[in-house]
Write a protein that holds these residues in place. Structure first.
Motif, short mmCIF file in Angstrom:
data_model
loop_
_atom_site.label_atom_id
_atom_site.label_comp_id
_atom_site.label_asym_id
_atom_site.label_seq_id
_atom_site.Cartn_x
_atom_site.Cartn_y
_atom_site.Cartn_z
N GLY A 157 44.08 18.07 -17.98
CA GLY A 157 44.57 16.17 -17.90
C GLY A 157 45.68 15.93 -16.91
N GLU A 158 46.40 16.71 -16.01
CA GLU A 158 46.61 16.07 -14.99
C GLU A 158 47.13 17.26 -14.07
OE1 GLU A 158 50.96 15.04 -15.51
OE2 GLU A 158 50.28 13.46 -16.88
N PHE A 159 46.66 17.34 -12.58
CA PHE A 159 46.80 18.08 -11.86
C PHE A 159 46.71 17.05 -10.48
CE2 PHE A 159 42.25 17.73 -12.64
CZ PHE A 159 41.67 17.96 -10.86
N GLY A 160 47.28 17.77 -8.98
CA GLY A 160 47.51 16.90 -8.20
C GLY A 160 48.02 18.34 -7.31
N VAL A 161 47.96 17.63 -6.11
CA VAL A 161 47.65 18.97 -4.69
C VAL A 161 48.24 17.63 -3.45
CG1 VAL A 161 46.69 20.42 -5.11
CG2 VAL A 161 45.72 18.60 -3.74
N LEU A 177 50.23 0.67 -8.52
CA LEU A 177 51.98 1.15 -8.11
C LEU A 177 52.56 2.61 -7.67
CD1 LEU A 177 52.65 -1.03 -11.55
CD2 LEU A 177 52.25 -2.07 -9.70
N TRP A 178 51.24 2.86 -7.34
CA TRP A 178 51.84 4.07 -6.31
C TRP A 178 51.94 3.93 -4.95
CZ3 TRP A 178 53.15 8.05 -9.66
CH2 TRP A 178 52.59 7.75 -10.69
N GLY A 179 51.44 3.08 -4.57
CA GLY A 179 52.09 3.58 -3.28
C GLY A 179 51.51 4.04 -1.98
N GLU A 180 51.96 5.05 -1.83
CA GLU A 180 51.73 6.50 -0.68
C GLU A 180 52.56 8.02 -1.41
OE1 GLU A 180 50.78 6.29 2.20
OE2 GLU A 180 50.24 4.48 1.58
N TYR A 181 52.07 8.06 -2.50
CA TYR A 181 52.51 8.70 -3.40
C TYR A 181 51.95 9.85 -2.83
CZ TYR A 181 52.18 11.57 -7.46
OH TYR A 181 52.27 12.80 -8.21
N MET A 182 52.69 11.00 -2.83
CA MET A 182 52.15 12.31 -2.08
C MET A 182 50.59 13.08 -2.63
SD MET A 182 54.84 14.87 -2.95
CE MET A 182 55.37 15.15 -4.75
N TYR A 183 50.75 12.75 -4.02
CA TYR A 183 49.07 12.68 -4.92
C TYR A 183 48.22 11.84 -4.63
CZ TYR A 183 51.50 17.17 -5.79
OH TYR A 183 52.55 17.78 -5.79
N ASP A 196 39.42 5.82 1.68
CA ASP A 196 39.28 6.91 0.68
C ASP A 196 40.54 7.45 1.46
OD1 ASP A 196 37.50 6.10 -0.50
OD2 ASP A 196 35.89 7.78 -0.18
N ARG A 197 41.32 8.36 0.20
CA ARG A 197 42.33 9.69 0.11
C ARG A 197 41.86 10.85 0.69
NH1 ARG A 197 47.49 6.95 0.92
NH2 ARG A 197 47.09 5.12 -0.32
N PRO A 198 42.37 11.92 1.66
CA PRO A 198 41.94 12.75 1.91
C PRO A 198 41.65 13.68 0.60
CG PRO A 198 43.96 12.67 2.91
CD PRO A 198 43.79 11.81 1.57
N GLN A 199 42.57 13.84 -0.76
CA GLN A 199 41.68 14.86 -1.54
C GLN A 199 40.83 13.99 -2.17
OE1 GLN A 199 45.09 13.07 -0.87
NE2 GLN A 199 46.28 14.30 -2.02
N MET A 200 40.41 13.02 -2.22
CA MET A 200 38.56 12.20 -2.89
C MET A 200 37.73 12.90 -2.59
SD MET A 200 37.19 10.60 -5.05
CE MET A 200 38.51 9.32 -5.13
N ALA A 201 37.94 13.34 -1.07
CA ALA A 201 36.63 14.13 -0.34
C ALA A 201 36.84 15.38 -0.90
CB ALA A 201 36.95 13.97 1.39
N VAL A 202 38.02 16.58 -1.08
CA VAL A 202 37.71 17.45 -1.97
C VAL A 202 36.81 17.80 -3.56
CG1 VAL A 202 38.52 19.57 -2.66
CG2 VAL A 202 39.26 18.39 -1.00
N LEU A 203 37.52 16.34 -3.78
CA LEU A 203 36.76 16.53 -5.63
C LEU A 203 35.16 15.80 -5.38
CD1 LEU A 203 39.26 14.22 -6.96
CD2 LEU A 203 39.61 16.90 -7.05
N GLN A 204 34.92 15.06 -4.31
CA GLN A 204 33.52 14.33 -4.56
C GLN A 204 32.91 15.64 -4.47
OE1 GLN A 204 33.37 10.38 -1.80
NE2 GLN A 204 32.22 10.58 -3.46
#
Length: 331
Positions: A264-268, A303-309, A318-326
């Motif tokens: 349900g939650e994970f992030g990097v 409301l996240w702004g520049e939150y690291m995840y 797109d954020r860098p994490q999205m490229a991996v998840l895709q």
């Protein structure tokens, strides 16, 4: 492509003997949308200032990326201002509107009660907040959304109780309330100790494996972060070689007990080591889709702004994490 092939092969090798990787993605792949549970110290709070529901375009953006489920954080106190009282029509109406938008797009929604096992700061089971209050809340929610097959009920985010046995009994009452209202929706149950995947089998497993659901639609939700202490507070990550070690014990428990799980939650963070680890997570979950029904990344929202995840795009980028998840969304 060589790295992706290696990761898939390594994940297969980690399966117990006699099992092979299904080679398909999870049924559900999506993101947490936070905002409606913001400013939990301000109850009821001011809409549009203290908290927000997802802004227009959130569903369209993530559906366009291939995601098919949203976990939306809400607060018990905003939904039900008085224990065993009526649900608040304004807050409930905004939740209904979001669910309707997601449903029109073909996506599912997990209603995530993001209260950490408390009501107005008081842990459930501590006077005056009772398990009967929690059951009443979920009975009303089941009445409100039982006719929506695209809705799943996430009973409680990361309950901060000291006893897994006590939490099992509280969740069991909520499950019975939901089924007593006639709702057949899937129910996601959670564990104490931050609902962590890496120690769920030992901390929560013995107690929670005995939960009973008349509709046979329980899913065990866990969370896992891949910074040094699993807290989700650092932009740095453990090496990718250590990632599977945080998920494998729960995978083994699911197979042993015959239950289904959901991350349900994970992030990097955005650095290369973290992104390599995220790729490892995606590969491992895909290889074990027989017991892992899906995942929702933490997090996105207005409301996240520049939150690291965050996965929230920045100025349309797109954020860098999205490229991996895709890689795991296009199957």
């Amino acid at each position: 492509m060589r790295m992706l092939t290696y990761l898939r092969c390594a994940a297969v090798l980690l399966l117990p003997a006699g099992l092979s990787a299904p080679g398909v993605a999870q049924e559900y792949r999506g993101v947490n949308l936070a905002g409606a549970a913001y400013s939990s110290n301000k109850i009821p709070g001011r809409y549009g200032y203290d908290y927000l529901f997802p802004k227009p375009g959130e569903v369209e953006y993530f559906r366009g990326k291939g995601m098919n489920i949203f976990r939306i954080s809400v607060l018990w106190e905003r939904l039900q201002p008085a224990r065993q009282g009526a649900l608040d029509p304004a807050y409930l109406g905004r939740l209904r509107d979001f669910i309707a938008e997601a449903s029109r797009s073909g996506a599912k929604v997990i209603i995530d009660v993001h209260d950490y096992g408390r009501y107005r700061g008081v842990p459930i089971g501590t006077d005056p907040v009772t398990s009967a209050d929690f059951r009443d809340f979920w009975t009303r929610m089941a009445t409100a959304f039982g006719g929506s097959p695209g809705v799943m009920f996430g009973l409680m985010n990361e309950p901060q109780l000291h006893s897994a046995d006590a939490w099992r009994d509280i969740q069991q009452q909520a499950i019975l309330g939901i089924r007593g209202a006639g709702a057949k929706n899937p129910v996601l149950v959670s564990g104490i100790a931050w609902d962590a995947a890496h120690n769920f089998a030992t901390v929560n497993g013995p107690a929670l494996q005995s939960l009973q659901d008349p509709a046979h639609a329980l899913v065990y939700e866990v969370h896992e972060y891949f910074d040094g202490d699993s807290s989700g507070r650092s932009p740095d990550c453990i090496p990718q070689s250590q990632v599977v070690g945080r998920l494998a014990p729960f995978t083994a428990w699911l197979r042993q007990t015959g239950h289904k799980g959901f991350l349900g939650e994970f992030g990097v963070g955005r650095n290369d080591i973290c992104l390599q680890g995220l790729d490892r997570v995606g590969s491992y979950l895909a290889a074990n889709a027989d017991v892992w029904t899906g995942w929702t990344y933490w997090a996105a929202g207005p409301l996240w702004g520049e939150y690291m995840y965050t996965l929230e795009p920045k100025n349309g980028t797109d954020r860098p994490q999205m490229a991996v998840l895709q890689k795991y969304l296009s199957r």
